[in-house]
Design a protein around this motif. Structure first.
Motif, short mmCIF file in Angstrom:
data_model
loop_
_atom_site.label_atom_id
_atom_site.label_comp_id
_atom_site.label_asym_id
_atom_site.label_seq_id
_atom_site.Cartn_x
_atom_site.Cartn_y
_atom_site.Cartn_z
N TYR A 421 0.85 -1.19 0.00
CA TYR A 421 0.00 0.00 0.00
C TYR A 421 0.88 1.24 0.00
O TYR A 421 1.96 1.27 0.59
CB TYR A 421 -0.92 0.00 1.24
CG TYR A 421 -1.72 -1.27 1.38
CD1 TYR A 421 -2.88 -1.48 0.65
CD2 TYR A 421 -1.27 -2.28 2.24
CE1 TYR A 421 -3.60 -2.66 0.78
CE2 TYR A 421 -1.99 -3.47 2.37
CZ TYR A 421 -3.15 -3.64 1.65
OH TYR A 421 -3.86 -4.82 1.77
N LYS A 422 0.38 2.28 -0.65
CA LYS A 422 1.13 3.53 -0.78
C LYS A 422 0.92 4.41 0.44
O LYS A 422 -0.19 4.52 0.97
CB LYS A 422 0.69 4.27 -2.05
CG LYS A 422 1.49 5.54 -2.31
CD LYS A 422 1.06 6.19 -3.62
CE LYS A 422 1.88 7.44 -3.90
NZ LYS A 422 1.50 8.08 -5.17
N VAL A 423 1.98 5.05 0.88
CA VAL A 423 1.93 6.01 1.98
C VAL A 423 2.67 7.27 1.54
O VAL A 423 3.45 7.26 0.59
CB VAL A 423 2.55 5.44 3.28
CG1 VAL A 423 1.73 4.30 3.82
CG2 VAL A 423 4.00 5.02 3.03
N ASN A 424 2.41 8.35 2.24
CA ASN A 424 3.06 9.63 1.97
C ASN A 424 3.83 10.09 3.20
O ASN A 424 3.44 9.79 4.34
CB ASN A 424 2.04 10.69 1.57
CG ASN A 424 1.32 10.34 0.28
OD1 ASN A 424 1.94 9.86 -0.67
ND2 ASN A 424 0.01 10.55 0.24
N VAL A 425 4.89 10.82 2.97
CA VAL A 425 5.72 11.32 4.06
C VAL A 425 5.10 12.62 4.58
O VAL A 425 4.74 13.50 3.80
CB VAL A 425 7.16 11.56 3.59
CG1 VAL A 425 8.03 12.02 4.74
CG2 VAL A 425 7.73 10.30 2.97
N ARG A 426 4.98 12.72 5.88
CA ARG A 426 4.47 13.95 6.47
C ARG A 426 5.49 15.07 6.30
O ARG A 426 6.69 14.88 6.43
CB ARG A 426 4.17 13.75 7.96
CG ARG A 426 3.07 12.72 8.23
CD ARG A 426 2.85 12.56 9.72
NE ARG A 426 1.83 11.55 10.00
CZ ARG A 426 1.47 11.18 11.22
NH1 ARG A 426 2.07 11.73 12.28
NH2 ARG A 426 0.53 10.27 11.39
N GLU A 427 4.96 16.25 6.01
CA GLU A 427 5.85 17.38 5.76
C GLU A 427 6.68 17.74 6.98
O GLU A 427 7.85 18.12 6.87
CB GLU A 427 5.02 18.60 5.31
CG GLU A 427 4.35 18.44 3.96
CD GLU A 427 5.37 18.30 2.83
OE1 GLU A 427 6.47 18.87 2.97
OE2 GLU A 427 5.07 17.63 1.84
N LYS A 428 6.09 17.62 8.16
CA LYS A 428 6.82 17.99 9.37
C LYS A 428 7.91 16.98 9.72
O LYS A 428 8.79 17.28 10.55
CB LYS A 428 5.86 18.16 10.54
CG LYS A 428 5.13 16.88 10.94
CD LYS A 428 4.21 17.14 12.13
CE LYS A 428 3.49 15.86 12.57
NZ LYS A 428 2.61 16.11 13.72
N LYS A 429 7.84 15.79 9.13
CA LYS A 429 8.85 14.78 9.40
C LYS A 429 10.05 14.88 8.45
O LYS A 429 11.05 14.20 8.65
CB LYS A 429 8.24 13.38 9.28
CG LYS A 429 7.18 13.07 10.32
CD LYS A 429 7.75 13.01 11.72
CE LYS A 429 6.70 12.63 12.74
NZ LYS A 429 7.25 12.58 14.11
N LYS A 430 9.94 15.70 7.42
CA LYS A 430 11.03 15.83 6.47
C LYS A 430 12.17 16.66 7.08
O LYS A 430 11.92 17.70 7.70
CB LYS A 430 10.54 16.48 5.17
CG LYS A 430 9.59 15.60 4.37
CD LYS A 430 9.19 16.27 3.06
CE LYS A 430 8.27 15.39 2.25
NZ LYS A 430 7.87 16.03 0.96
N LEU A 431 13.37 16.20 6.88
CA LEU A 431 14.55 16.89 7.40
C LEU A 431 15.53 17.11 6.25
O LEU A 431 15.79 16.20 5.47
CB LEU A 431 15.22 16.06 8.50
CG LEU A 431 14.37 15.80 9.75
CD1 LEU A 431 15.11 14.87 10.71
CD2 LEU A 431 14.02 17.10 10.45
N SER A 432 16.05 18.30 6.16
CA SER A 432 17.01 18.65 5.10
C SER A 432 18.42 18.45 5.62
O SER A 432 18.85 19.10 6.57
CB SER A 432 16.80 20.09 4.65
OG SER A 432 17.73 20.44 3.65
N ILE A 433 19.14 17.53 4.99
CA ILE A 433 20.52 17.24 5.41
C ILE A 433 21.51 17.42 4.26
O ILE A 433 22.70 17.11 4.42
CB ILE A 433 20.63 15.79 5.95
CG1 ILE A 433 20.24 14.79 4.85
CG2 ILE A 433 19.78 15.61 7.18
CD1 ILE A 433 20.51 13.35 5.24
N GLN A 434 21.06 17.91 3.12
CA GLN A 434 21.94 18.03 1.96
C GLN A 434 23.10 18.98 2.23
O GLN A 434 24.25 18.69 1.90
CB GLN A 434 21.15 18.49 0.74
CG GLN A 434 21.99 18.58 -0.53
CD GLN A 434 21.14 18.82 -1.76
OE1 GLN A 434 19.94 18.59 -1.74
NE2 GLN A 434 21.75 19.30 -2.83
#
Length: 801
Positions: A421-434
């Motif tokens: 099943y498809k799920v989506n990542v919550r925006e608040k859980k995204k972390l920028s490490i680039q």
């Protein structure tokens, strides 16, 4: 497993009794073996007749070992495979991951050798082959547990140690657990290693062992083994190809597929998800996932060992807050075993790994299986997610898919009955490490090198995949992926061939190509595959030349005609490369420049720059060639006044003689220079006179200002403001010679210093001389001297007196 046998001393009188007891014991053992064989022959191998190990016709040592290891109930694959194995049948076993396939072949192995009364003098009786070292170690540990009451000797041959040390022990082993490559090495190189009496051959994860990676090793192994043997193959995804079975010499094998009719190919207790994320965002998505599951135990699968190293080192510097481990095939054997044991004992940990632990390895209590890179096929997917939800426990799995991989991979999983099943990542859980990774790569060259290797290994793995419906390297944004790894630029991919290399080779000339060349490239792409290409076709397709390119473009124009079909006079076979002017033709004038010729003025050359070919057009971008076109410039020098002129040159001898004799020229030069000197002298004197006048005026102005200041400082009289003449008042004041002013004059005059009682007149004289020497003459100067005249006046003043 060799058990220590204890014996008691007996006296000489009881030797006869002991001999009788031994014979009776051997007789009872023979009877027990015969009874066990009869039970096996009479046993009905239907699964409904067997639910526990106690109901199987097995020996006491095996039953005791199973009971001591807390194995009581049979799983589905064990209930169907063990009875067939006890009867000596060849087996093809396929069951879901975590269903207990290891016991399904270990119990028949122990029973086979026990009923044959196998000893260490009989040589090798059972050979168990595993594709990975970790799985081989796990099988050997289970064998030690359930076979602890047997007298067999068992060994583990997986490499990582000295070949000589392993060879010394091989001759005494009854059961060997090994990997294909290491075992083949012993069969080829170890002297005295005899496998002619082999009774049973087991291949765990048989589909992996028989694929292209182990094909040569398996073929070499089978050549050494006797054909009269029992063979068992087990895997979560079994192959039924006739070619594979013929290679292994199977005789009427029984196909045991307990979950073939199941609704899903994976355990029902496994929850499977996937999320769509671009390739460049996978690192950040994975880091956010780990940060959100710090209290979990997870395995992260990647495509290559270099990717595992880079991700592990990057996240280790970022410190997500969970113990990190990494495992891949390039590590030493001691390190692999240590990491495996540490991860098994850990409660919360994250293991970055390749597919070396994707098959059969049993890590206890794994909560999550994360597949950062898409698996090569559905079989690999099933084996990866099988590291969790084992033995009817709960587990979760998540798959990261690039948008170009989503449609093809979901189609393959649906065909294999894999519910996902498809799920989506919550925006608040995204972390920028680039930015952090880029900073680490900048400061640490070793990490940057690992990132480059990881990029190349990933692109190579995508390039080599067979299923191009899922894996298409051209659809991936490799520049963004390289930036996500912290690399300053995209590394060059050397394994690409064909059109890609041609495009890279011709990239610098792409901006200079004409419209006809672009049309030619489109026509070349439309050419059929089977069309024969002649020598002239290849000549016309050359795009990395400059001399005759425009000529070729005319030849390969639409319908094979030249660009200017209307004007027959202008249709020349070769276009002119240089515009000839009237001066070049000795009186003959040309009609004008050729069509398409550009004339550029103002580039610094003696003549305008003519662009009538691609080579001339390319010259505009070459600094070296343009400097050559401009020619050598005139050299100029600057005099003291900043005026530029050509440098002085020596006059030629003929010109010098024409100007007259040397004495006449010298006299003329002296006279001209004398006139110049007189004129300069007059100017200098006038300038000096003006400066002296200016200084005199300034001095008078200062004296006048001083007298006015003195008048302002005097006390004003009462009659001064009544219109009376100030001079009259000044005249009425007493003069210095009068008595009235003598006292005031004395007060203004400084008092003489009183003599001390010890001074004499000679001291006063010395003091006067000393003061006269110390005082110098003061000369007032209005401003700092600037010219020679100022310095002369200053020196004259100092020399006076």
């Amino acid at each position: 497993m060799p058990a220590a046998r204890t014996g008691s001393r007996v006296s000489a009188k009881s030797q006869k009794v002991k001999g009788d007891s031994k014979s009776l014991k051997r007789k009872r053992d023979q009877e027990d073996l015969q009874k066990l064989q009869n039970d096996v022959d009479e046993f009905d191998p239907k699964p409904e007749n067997t639910s526990k190990f106690s109901t199987l016709p097995i020996s006491k040592p095996t039953a005791s070992g199973l009971e001591a290891s807390h194995f009581q109930n049979l799983t589905d694959v064990q209930a169907r495979a063990i009875p067939l194995g006890l009867k000596g049948r060849d087996i093809l076993g396929a069951a879901k991951t975590g269903s207990g396939k290891t016991l399904a072949f270990l119990v028949p192995v122990l029973e086979k050798l026990y009923r044959a009364q196998w000893t260490e003098y009989d040589g090798l009786g059972a050979l168990i082959i595993s594709p990975t070292r970790e799985l081989a170690v796990q099988i050997f540990e289970v064998l030690r547990k359930i076979g602890r009451y047997h007298t067999f000797s068992a060994g583990l041959v997986i490499g990582g140690k000295s070949l000589r040390e392993e060879a010394e022990r091989l001759g005494r082993m009854n059961i060997l657990v090994c990997t294909p490559g290491r075992m083949l090495q012993h069969l080829d190189q170890t002297a005295g290693f005899d496998v002619d009496n082999l009774q049973i051959l087991v291949l765990d994860e048989a589909d992996r062992i028989m694929d292209m990676g182990f094909q040569s090793a398996v073929d070499g192994l089978v050549e050494h083994l006797p054909k009269s043997r029992q063979t068992m193959l087990f895997s979560a995804t079994q192959s039924k190809k006739v070619s594979d079975l013929a290679r292994l010499s199977l005789k009427e094998p029984e196909y045991v597929a307990v979950h073939e009719a199941a609704a899903a190919a994976t355990p029902t207790t496994l929850t499977q998800h996937y999320l769509v994320t671009p390739l460049a965002d996978k690192m950040e998505t994975l880091y956010g996932f780990i940060k959100a599951n710090l209290k979990s135990k997870m395995i992260v699968f990647l495509s290559s060992g270099k990717q595992v190293r880079f991700v592990y080192e990057s996240f280790r510097h970022l410190q997500p807050g969970i113990p990190l481990l990494h495992l891949h095939g390039r590590q030493k054997q001691v390190a692999r075993l240590e990491i495996t044991s540490r991860f098994s004992a850990a409660k919360n940990s994250c293991l970055f790994a390749t597919d070396v632990v994707a098959r059969g390895v049993d890590f206890p209590a794994v909560d999550w299986v994360v597949q950062m890179d898409c698996p090569e096929d559905t079989d690999t997917y099933i084996h990866r997610v099988g590291r969790t939800a084992r033995y009817e426990r709960n587990g979760k799995a998540v798959l990261f898919l690039d948008p170009s991989e989503e449609q093809g991979m979901l189609k393959r999983l649906e065909q294999r009955k894999v519910p996902i099943y498809k799920v989506n990542v919550r925006e608040k859980k995204k972390l920028s490490i680039q930015n952090s990774i880029q900073d680490m790569c900048f400061k640490n060259p070793d990490l940057k090198y690992l990132g480059q290797k990881a990029f190349v290994s990933y692109t190579r793995s995508i390039h080599l995949q067979k299923d191009k419906e899922i894996f298409n390297l051209k659809k991936l944004d490799l520049d963004a992926y390289a930036a996500s790894l912290g690399l300053p630029g995209t590394p060059q991919i050397k394994f690409q061939k064909g059109e890609d290399i041609k495009k890279l080779k011709n990239a610098p000339r792409a901006g200079l190509s004409s419209d006809s060349e672009s049309e030619f490239e489109e026509d070349k792409k439309k050419r059929k595959k089977g069309e024969v290409r002649t020598k002239y076709d290849r000549m016309f397709e050359r795009t990395n030349q400059d001399v005759l390119t425009s000529h070729y473009n005319k030849l390969i124009g639409d319908e094979g005609q030249a660009a200017n079909d209307d004007d027959d006079d202008d249709q020349d076979f070769l276009s002119v490369k240089r515009v000839l002017r009237g001066d070049d033709l000795d009186g003959e004038t040309s009609d004008g420049p050729a069509p398409g010729t550009k004339i550029i003025e103002g580039l610094g050359g003696e003549e305008p720059f003519v662009v009538d070919s691609k080579r001339r057009e390319k010259m505009l971008k070459s600094k070296k060639k343009m400097l050559k076109f401009k020619g050598k410039g005139d050299k100029v020098v600057f005099d003291d006044e900043g005026v530029a002129h050509h440098p002085y040159k020596i006059q030629g001898e003929e010109d010098f003689i024409q100007d007259g004799s040397a004495e006449a020229q010298r006299q003329k030069f002296v006279e001209s220079e004398a006139v110049k000197v007189k004129e300069a002298d007059i100017d200098d004197k006038q300038l000096a006179k003006d400066k002296r006048r200016e200084k005199k005026e300034k001095r008078k102005a200062r004296e006048a200002m001083g007298s006015e200041d003195a008048m302002d400082g005097m006390p004003r009289l009462s009659g001064a403001d009544d219109g009376e003449d100030p001079l009259a008042l000044l005249a009425s004041l007493p003069m210095p010679g009068e008595d009235s002013g003598s006292e005031a004059e004395e007060e203004r005059r400084p008092k003489k210093k009183a003599k001390k009682w010890f001074q004499d007149d000679s001291d006063d004289e010395r003091q006067k001389v000393k003061s006269k020497k110390g005082k110098g003459k003061v000369i007032e100067v209005a401003e700092a001297p600037n010219t020679l005249e100022d310095y002369e006046a200053l020196a004259a003043g100092l020399l006076e007196d």
